[in-house]
Enzyme design. Structure first.
Site, PDB file in Angstrom:
ATOM      1  N   ARG A 173       0.888  -1.273  -0.098  1.00 32.66           N
ATOM      2  CA  ARG A 173       0.018   0.077   0.039  1.00 32.66           C
ATOM      3  C   ARG A 173       0.935   1.233   0.197  1.00 32.66           C
ATOM      4  NH1 ARG A 173      -2.718  -4.152   2.420  1.00 32.66           N
ATOM      5  NH2 ARG A 173      -4.867  -4.203   1.958  1.00 32.66           N
ATOM      6  N   ASP A 202      -0.256  -6.932  -3.204  1.00 35.30           N
ATOM      7  CA  ASP A 202      -1.742  -6.524  -2.684  1.00 35.30           C
ATOM      8  C   ASP A 202      -2.130  -5.714  -3.709  1.00 35.30           C
ATOM      9  OD1 ASP A 202      -3.972  -5.802  -1.039  1.00 35.30           O
ATOM     10  OD2 ASP A 202      -2.767  -6.408   0.507  1.00 35.30           O
ATOM     11  N   HIS A 277      -6.768  -9.795  -3.095  1.00 35.52           N
ATOM     12  CA  HIS A 277      -5.683  -8.750  -2.875  1.00 35.52           C
ATOM     13  C   HIS A 277      -4.867  -8.930  -3.993  1.00 35.52           C
ATOM     14  CE1 HIS A 277      -7.031  -7.132   1.024  1.00 35.52           C
ATOM     15  NE2 HIS A 277      -7.059  -8.301   1.469  1.00 35.52           N
ATOM     16  N   GLU A 345      -9.898 -12.396   3.402  1.00 35.77           N
ATOM     17  CA  GLU A 345     -10.715 -11.563   2.514  1.00 35.77           C
ATOM     18  C   GLU A 345     -11.021 -11.699   1.281  1.00 35.77           C
ATOM     19  OE1 GLU A 345     -10.067  -7.673   5.467  1.00 35.77           O
ATOM     20  OE2 GLU A 345      -8.854  -7.888   3.863  1.00 35.77           O
ATOM     21  N   TRP A 487       0.213  -1.988   8.633  1.00 38.94           N
ATOM     22  CA  TRP A 487      -0.601  -1.940   7.412  1.00 38.94           C
ATOM     23  C   TRP A 487      -0.365  -0.226   7.188  1.00 38.94           C
ATOM     24  CZ3 TRP A 487      -1.584  -5.939   4.926  1.00 38.94           C
ATOM     25  CH2 TRP A 487      -1.812  -7.344   5.691  1.00 38.94           C
TER      26      TRP A 487
END
Length: 775
Positions: A173, A202, A277, A345, A487
């Site tokens: 990220r 990701d 992701h 997720e 994160w």
């Protein structure tokens, strides 16, 4: 984030303790994590150009050279080194009776004797010496200071509680430049943290060069610039839009990082996310998406709007070929025995519509899409095992059949899903989001940079105990250790990451190394001051949130009780009530304050006669609803009449939300009949978190709390409700005419789901109120 300037004093004069057998005595020795046993001696050992390290072999020499190099950089001398000799001032002696990573350290005024069974133990002994040295040892250039390069005489016997003491760092990220990453590794090493879980891929970026798939870094490492708005508000890229934000590590970079970490006794564990992701990978190679995907796939600048549910196609065999090729290169680059495969997720919407995925379910006799993910993970895991590696995955892998030998990272909530794996005999690691996710606010939110969710303070991390009393006895033996997870959604520069990591990473180290019965919060803080003094010399940005004040203002029998708290017990809280700035001579806070009218309370923490934290300003605004009870006595609703307005952070403990937002009703008892012309409700919008105005608000009034009459209703249009941004509105409700009443009832209807053009289409909206103002 380093714009938050706080006057900081390192209180190095605090006393510390002797460790072992719960026998406490005071010394001037300050270490984090706290050693198992420590006994002070007499005098000091002084380092000089005549100091000689005597080691037994080349491996030990490499360990010694790490500390020798620090003297070369920061002092005006370089200690000597002898390999194979037994004579020296600082002697390394192998002691096979000690456990892995354990060491003994005996410092006298004449010599230093270090014993360990392996190089890790010798390295950790030197990290202890490093912390005992003056912080100037961290300088990158020869210091101009007049420094006594000495450490106190001491005898230490030390060993870790857990073998896995980890940090997960998300570089997908936010791409962390290599030089900054190496500095974080060095700071980890000082804390005896031994695992770097490297989150390399990701939706927001692919950060590792894979030579067989060059588009992964040509395209997947770069995204559109949306840095002008917070991560949750960022809209997807448009076709043809420039993608200047990002970066990646070449394979040579990876080798350098791995080698540097190995020198610091840190194992780097790569993570390649699957089956979700993965948007950065699919933007690079869209043929690996399900064929039913009919939209432009780009590297996501934020949460992804309706692209957030992208997954690799589980029915396409070329996807598994891709992962075999990627794993071949990853396994060759990382000596670690582990590869993390993600598994968290994973939305199943595309799989449900994909003919290839449905054909796979039928062919493999799978019951549903959850088992399809199990098939996916087991197939890739089998190839990882064929490379001589073990796999780690997030705790969603426990939703179906676990891959053979899989190690589970428990993250959801308090990580309890990992116990499902333990019940099947699997090893596991605890990294619970509620305690160990360092993206969350680390102190009173009024002072903190924007992120999301609630608070995880330094003390919260420190007080975490992974082994719970209700565990089955065998679970503790399967727990490898703990990990903090960093994160980086809200990070735009390296200093943002450092600010979130430090000093909370020191608390993680304490929990991972020290036996729970030996922990002592005040003593830890004193040791922490020494560690942060080292960080200052390294010019590492760290948060001073531990010096800031958290307030709680509660209505109580017609007045407001103001409670002020700081997680450090070794500071004083000083305050004023006349609007002036607090000083070291202002009133000392000793018990909750009582407020009966409008005024501003200013307060701050002090120590050694100086201000340590930011000044907290609490402007109390009094109106007819202030300090009045809300019927039903729901704790979350008390902030609606406490006279304090919330910030632009809806989790700052001044905003009231409700679990169900379809319809909310609450009633304020004004205690007597009052005339009123208007009701104002503070309301926050956080577009990226789907927090919006409600659909409507109605006011009804009563004198007996039984028969209510309508005073006014207002409705909001979709344009008003779904205006983008993050801001606070006052919902002014002018009554049709002046009314007199004792009870005021507010009924609010939610706005439903976010519309199709929203950054989170279809997601349920929520509303938050912070203050009811009746005039």
């Amino acid at each position: 984030m380093n714009k938050y300037t706080i006057i900081f004093v390192s209180l190095l004069s605090f006393t510390l303790t002797v460790y072992g057998n719960n026998d406490l005595a005071h010394t001037a020795i300050s270490l984090v994590p706290r050693p198992s046993q420590l006994a002070p001696g007499n005098g000091d050992y002084v380092f000089s150009a005549q100091t000689v390290f005597a080691v037994e072999n080349k491996e030990q020499a490499e360990v010694a050279n790490e500390l020798i190099g620090q003297f070369t950089r920061s002092a005006r001398f370089t200690p000597g080194l002898k390999v194979g000799g037994k004579k020296g001032d600082i002697r390394f002696v192998t002691d096979a009776s000690l456990k892995d990573e354990a060491y003994s350290l005996n410092v006298s005024s004449n010599e230093i004797l270090i014993k360990a069974a392996d190089c890790r133990g010798f390295f950790y002994a030197l990290q202890t010496i490093r912390q005992l040295l003056p912080p100037a040892i961290e300088n990158s250039n020869v210091t101009d200071e007049d420094v006594d390069w000495k450490i106190p005489a001491v005898a230490i016997t030390d060993e870790p509680r857990f073998s896995y003491r980890g940090l997960m760092l998300d570089v997908a990220r936010f791409f962390m430049p290599k030089e900054n990453l190496l500095r974080i590794i060095d700071c980890m090493a000082m804390l005896k943290i031994n695992k770097l879980h490297f989150h390399l891929t990701d939706d927001n970026g692919w950060r590792i060069e894979i030579k067989k798939y060059p588009r992964l870094t040509e395209i997947g490492a770069w995204r559109a610039d949306r840095t002008d708005v917070p991560f949750p508000l960022r809209r997807n890229a448009r076709p043809g839009e420039p993608t200047p934000i990002g970066g990646f590590y070449t394979q040579e970079d990876i080798k350098e990082i791995v080698a540097y970490a190995a020198k610091h006794q840190i194992e780097v564990i790569p993570e390649i996310e699957m089956p979700a992701h993965c948007t950065a990978a699919l933007a690079s190679y869209p043929q690996f998406a399900c064929p039913v995907v009919n939209k432009f796939i780009s590297v996501l600048p934020g949460m992804g709007e309706d692209n957030g549910g992208m997954v690799f196609c589980a029915g396409n065999d070329s996807v598994f070929t891709f992962f075999r090729d990627v794993i071949d290169e990853v396994a060759a680059l990382f000596p670690s025995r582990y590869i993390h495969l993600g598994g968290d997720e994973a939305a199943k919407a595309y799989w449900k519509k994909c003919p290839l995925c449905q054909a796979r379910i039928k062919k493999e006799h799978l019951a549903h899409e959850e088992e399809l993910q199990s098939y996916f993970m087991n197939r890739v895991a089998g190839y990882v095992r064929s490379k001589g590696k073990e796999i780690i995955g997030w705790d969603e892998l426990t939703n179906s059949k676990l891959p053979e030998g899989a190690i589970i990272c428990g993250w959801r909530g308090f990580g309890q899903a990992a116990l499902k794996a333990a019940a099947q005999g699997h090893l596991f690691i605890m990294t619970p989001a509620r305690v160990m996710y360092l993206i969350r606010y680390q102190g009173p939110q009024w002072f903190e940079p924007q992120t999301y969710f609630g608070n995880i303070t330094l003390k919260d991390v420190y007080e975490y105990e992974p082994i719970q009393q209700d565990w089955k006895p065998e679970y503790a033996s399967l727990l490898m250790g703990i990990q903090a997870s960093m994160w980086t959604e809200f990070c735009d520069k390296p200093s943002d990451v450092e600010y979130q990591l430090f000093p909370r990473l020191a608390a993680l180290a304490e929990v991972a190394w020290v036996q729970p019965e030996q922990k002592d919060w005040p003593l830890f803080l004193k040791a922490l001051d020494n560690y942060t003094a080292h960080l200052e010399k390294k010019r590492v940005i760290f948060a001073r949130s531990m010096y800031n004040i958290q307030h709680t203002v509660t209505p109580e029998k017609g007045v407001l009780r103001v409670r002020l708290e700081c997680i450090r017990p070794d500071v004083e809280i000083r305050y004023t009530v006349d609007g002036s700035e607090p000083t070291e001579t202002s009133m000392l806070y000793t018990h909750p304050l009582t407020v009966k009218d409008s005024r501003t309370i200013n307060c701050a923490t002090f120590g050694a006669g100086r201000q340590l934290g930011k000044t907290l300003a609490l402007p109390v605004k009094w109106n007819k609803a202030t300090a009045k009870p809300i019927l039903g006595d729901k704790p979350n609703e008390r902030v609606l009449t406490n006279g304090i307005r919330g910030s632009r952070k809806h989790t700052d403990f001044e905003w009231c939300g409700w679990p169900e937002n379809d319809s909310v009703t609450f009633t304020i008892d004004l205690q007597k009949e009052e005339k009123m012309k208007a009701v104002t409700i503070g309301c926050i919008t956080n577009y990226g978190m789907s927090i919006h105005k409600p659909g409507s608000v109605s006011i009804t009034v009563s004198n007996d709390n039984e028969y209510f009459v309508s005073a006014k209703e207002i409705n909001f249009t979709p344009e008003e409700i779904f205006r983008e941004g993050s801001y606070v509105d006052d919902l002014l409700i002018n009554l049709e005419e002046e009314v007199s009443a004792r009870y005021v009832r507010v009924t609010t209807k939610g706005a439903g789901c976010c519309p199709a053009q929203h950054v989170h289409p279809g997601q349920n909206t929520r509303f938050y109120f912070d203050e009811i103002i009746i005039e």
